[in-house]
Structures are given as C-alpha cells and as structure tokens.
Design a protein around this motif. Sequence first.
Motif, PDB file in Angstrom:
ATOM      1  N   TRP A 148     -36.652 -43.445 135.529  1.00 41.49           N
ATOM      2  CA  TRP A 148     -35.704 -43.943 135.396  1.00 41.49           C
ATOM      3  C   TRP A 148     -35.002 -43.548 133.948  1.00 41.49           C
ATOM      4  N   THR A 149     -35.180 -43.192 132.903  1.00 37.81           N
ATOM      5  CA  THR A 149     -34.735 -42.267 131.661  1.00 37.81           C
ATOM      6  C   THR A 149     -33.595 -41.291 132.653  1.00 37.81           C
ATOM      7  N   SER A 150     -32.664 -41.455 132.293  1.00 38.90           N
ATOM      8  CA  SER A 150     -31.854 -40.480 132.533  1.00 38.90           C
ATOM      9  C   SER A 150     -31.034 -39.437 131.027  1.00 38.90           C
ATOM     10  N   THR A 151     -30.881 -39.132 130.627  1.00 41.30           N
ATOM     11  CA  THR A 151     -30.108 -37.710 130.025  1.00 41.30           C
ATOM     12  C   THR A 151     -29.640 -36.756 130.282  1.00 41.30           C
ATOM     13  N   THR A 152     -28.716 -35.891 128.995  1.00 39.01           N
ATOM     14  CA  THR A 152     -27.809 -34.905 129.514  1.00 39.01           C
ATOM     15  C   THR A 152     -28.719 -34.024 129.787  1.00 39.01           C
ATOM     16  N   ILE A 153     -28.271 -32.886 130.389  1.00 37.78           N
ATOM     17  CA  ILE A 153     -28.603 -31.875 130.681  1.00 37.78           C
ATOM     18  C   ILE A 153     -28.738 -30.629 129.643  1.00 37.78           C
TER      19      ILE A 153
END
Length: 409
Positions: free
Chosen positions: A355-360
């Motif tokens: 679920w948790t989407s972060t900047t690369i």
Amino acid sequence: MAAEPPTKKKCLGVDCENDAGALQCPTCLKLGIKDSFFCSQDCFKKNWNAHKALHKIVAGKTTNGILDRIFIPKVVSKPDPATGVYNPFPSFSYTGPLRPVYPLSEKRTVPKDIPWPDYAETGYPKSERFVNRNKFDILDAKGQEAMRKVCKLGREVLDIVAAEVRPGVTTDYLDEICHKACIERKSYPSPLNYNHFPKSFCTSVNEVICHGIPDQRVLLDGDIINLDVSIYHEGYHADLNETYYVGDKAKADPDTVRVVETARECLDEAAKLIKPGTLIREFGNIIEKHAKERNCSVIRTYCGHGVNSLFHCPPNVPHYAKNKAVGECKPGMTFTIEPMIALGKYRDITWPDNWTSTTIDGKKTAQFEHTYLVTETGVEVLTARTETSPGGAIPMPEPPAENGEKATS
C-alpha cells in the motif's frame, strides 16, 4: 484516496513507465519468483541481460540489493522489549528515513446498523469490477443532493482529525479519531477493507505519496502529513484530503513549505478549469505547468477519479501534462482531482505492505484533494474548507540574515 490500486503492477523494464501486462518471465515462474511481469515481449527482450541477474540471486549465485526493491522481504524484526514496537520489513531498501512502526492495532469495527459498501466483508469491490471505463455517471438531483450531504460529513471528519495533528501523537491515534467521527455520523470509513486496506483512512508522512497505513509512529516536529478521508453515507462516497504541517519546524523550512503550498495551488488552479465541456486531460496540463514553475514534479502513478455510489469509477483524472485521458466535464458529474507533488523525482516505489507509496529518492511530497460537482455554469466544491477548518495556506518563510537575524524589507 487515489484511484489506482497499489496492486496494479508496473513493468519491471528499466525506466519503463508502462503498466505490466500478463507477460511473465518463464524462468522466474520455474524458480518460484512471483510478480515478474513485463508490458511487452519487446520490453522483456530489451531488459533480458539485466533481468537474468535476478535468477542468479535467487539461486544463491550472487548477492546484491536488487531484490529488496522487487520482492517482499520475509524477515520480520523482533519487537523491542521496552516498547513492543518493531519494523516489519527490516531488509527492505527504504528510500527515505521513514519506517513503519508495528504492530498495527486491531481492525476497527463498524456497527451493522450503518450501511456498508459491498467490499466491507470480502475486501473486494465487486461493483467496481464491471464498470464501463468509458461511461461517466451523471447524477440526477437526488444523487447530487446525496453527494452534498456525504461530502459535508466528510469535511467534518477531516477537520476533526486535523485538529489533533501535533508532535507526539501517533498516526494510529489519528485513525481512531477518524473512525469514531465516521461512526458518530452514521458513516462507514470507505478505505476500511477496500482491497483489504487495514485502516479507516490514510496517513501519508513526509516522503509517503499516498496510501500510508496508520501505525505506531509518533509524529515529529518538522513532519508533514497528508490525511486522506473517505466516507460512505446512505449509499454515496465522499473523498478529500489535505496536507498539514506538524509543528513550527515544518512551517519554517522553505522546501517543506514550497512543496505543500505548490500542491495546494496546483489543485486550486486545476479547479478553475472545471465547467461543462472541459476535457479531462486538460487538468494535468495546468497542474504540471504550475508544479514546474515551483521546481517540483508531479507523481504520475496515481490519479483522480469519479466518485458517487462507487468509491472509484470513471473518469480517471491524470495530474501530469500531455496525458491521454478520455472524456469531458458534463453537468451532474462528480469526481476528484488530487495532485501529488514532489520536491524530487516523480517516480515511486511501494513498501512491502502493498500500500504505502513513497518517492523514489526519499524527498518530501504533498497532496490535496476535493470532490467536485460539475454544474450547468461551472463547479461546486462539495468538500470545500469552512471558516473553521484547521490548516490552510501559509507564506514562504523568510530566509535568515547572514548574522542569524531575520531579514527585513
């Protein structure tokens, strides 16, 4: 809550921005490697030399960190004897300083006398699976009034939770506040068990783009947090979110303020275009133009969406320029625009929680969202802020003078 579910797979091709199709690497299948999908045969062949290195890693012939970003680590750290908390994915290559803090609290319950959406028990939104992606719902007067009601309640819930944001509280505490506020309004928190999401709303801190899971992490002075509230009331969903500063340190940091206020302005600028006849693809052009003027980037993976009796439905509303979204605004349509703006690169990765989407690159990101109703003459902001809503825009902090004192004009 952004339209694109995190379970939607991306092509494993290097620098390929396409969604993956059904094509899987046959060697990976033999080795038991899951989620090895590519968008096309050509892309697979182009990336073969780099991809086959994974087969050696799985076979134990070489070691490096590539798998950390592709496959879910199985190692789970032990709870701290003093606090009982732990990082469930200690071997994952996080892009920034943020870490999940488990255990998650027990799944919160919703009384049966409150209407539940179709996925509340199974986790699968069946009604969304059979939607014609090119057909946009046009609400009649009754449906529009139902949306006004649920969106007003959604705003109330967001404001209640936002008032509790401060250094020292956990995101799980905020989830508890959100859940209780929904129940008090005879509403079901839409994210709860939607595609098996475990909590009642999303809390996305610092480098988290969206879909952050509330846990035991304590908010720190200097953080920013996006609160994404969605509620289901009498058969209709509302969807809205805002990003808030945690403590005075966040408000004093120029980069933090720049990304938050740019995201806020991007949404405002896009909303000015809403009226009958506006093409859906036009919103991304104005959003990306404004973001670039502020030296920020636009996340491309997630988009706005239609919302009414379904949590997510057509149209999809991309936030980046030169997109190929279909359709135009028509009176009676209700949809969200929810630009996610980053200080660094626009690419993203997803934590092993799926679920948790972060900047690369681990840099901060901010988001704002409203639910809109297209009217005969323009637009109605169904989730608009009120005079007493917490948060709101702030000016850029003044740079310190060379002697350490504030500069004066």
